[in-house]
Design a protein around this motif. Sequence first.
Motif, PDB file in Angstrom:
ATOM      1  N   GLY A  41       0.996  -0.890   0.059  1.00 13.78           N
ATOM      2  CA  GLY A  41      -0.214   0.060  -0.023  1.00 13.78           C
ATOM      3  C   GLY A  41       0.908   1.341  -0.055  1.00 13.78           C
ATOM      4  N   ARG A  42       2.048   0.932  -0.418  1.00 14.19           N
ATOM      5  CA  ARG A  42       3.001   2.178   0.008  1.00 14.19           C
ATOM      6  C   ARG A  42       3.309   2.769  -1.873  1.00 14.19           C
ATOM      7  N   ALA A  46       4.876  12.975  -4.954  1.00 15.15           N
ATOM      8  CA  ALA A  46       5.998  14.155  -4.808  1.00 15.15           C
ATOM      9  C   ALA A  46       4.799  15.300  -5.084  1.00 15.15           C
ATOM     10  N   LEU A  47       4.083  15.327  -3.566  1.00 14.17           N
ATOM     11  CA  LEU A  47       3.534  16.454  -3.432  1.00 14.17           C
ATOM     12  C   LEU A  47       3.465  17.768  -2.637  1.00 14.17           C
ATOM     13  N   CYS A  57       3.718   8.322  -0.251  1.00 20.52           N
ATOM     14  CA  CYS A  57       1.878   8.061  -0.166  1.00 20.52           C
ATOM     15  C   CYS A  57       1.557   6.538   0.429  1.00 20.52           C
ATOM     16  N   THR A  58       0.402   6.702   0.567  1.00 19.25           N
ATOM     17  CA  THR A  58      -0.288   5.440   0.451  1.00 19.25           C
ATOM     18  C   THR A  58      -1.110   5.304  -0.448  1.00 19.25           C
ATOM     19  N   GLY A  73      -2.499   9.056  -1.498  1.00 20.22           N
ATOM     20  CA  GLY A  73      -2.166  10.538  -0.592  1.00 20.22           C
ATOM     21  C   GLY A  73      -1.106  10.464   0.357  1.00 20.22           C
ATOM     22  N   ARG A  74      -0.948  10.978   1.416  1.00 22.04           N
ATOM     23  CA  ARG A  74      -0.204  11.057   2.586  1.00 22.04           C
ATOM     24  C   ARG A  74      -1.499  12.479   3.526  1.00 22.04           C
ATOM     25  N   SER A  75      -1.231  11.405   5.072  1.00 25.18           N
ATOM     26  CA  SER A  75      -2.570  12.196   5.947  1.00 25.18           C
ATOM     27  C   SER A  75      -2.371  13.757   5.758  1.00 25.18           C
TER      28      SER A  75
END
Length: 129
Positions: A41-42, A46-47, A57-58, A73-75
């Motif tokens: 799940g990873r 690049a956010l 990111c998941t 995304g990422r929390s």
Amino acid sequence: MKRLGGALVALIALAGCDRTPDNGELAEAEARGSKAAAENGRIECALEGAKLFDRTCTVEEMSGEGGAILVVGRSNVGYRRLQITTDGRGVVSADGAEPAKVTIVGDNVIEVAVGNDRYRLPANTGGAK
């Protein structure tokens, strides 16, 4: 002292080895890492306009009205919903706020750009490079 002498001989033996990395082995290790990360799940992302990708990111797949939806995304930054298409486009934005731009970046890898965020996802690219 005998133990130190044995360690010194081992260090000298290692120093004599050719430590030049094998690019083929490095590529294979990276591919194994990418596959394992995606299975866990990873994915690389690049956010917020970041230039470099990292594997923080998941990605989670869920069923939606129109088919499968990916939540990426990422929390601490936020998530995006991407609709998996069956017409060859790969994915489109499921929330419709900003369009998703899909680019094939490697064998079985696409890069999805939405706004200032970019995600690398495993995909069936038909062997394109």
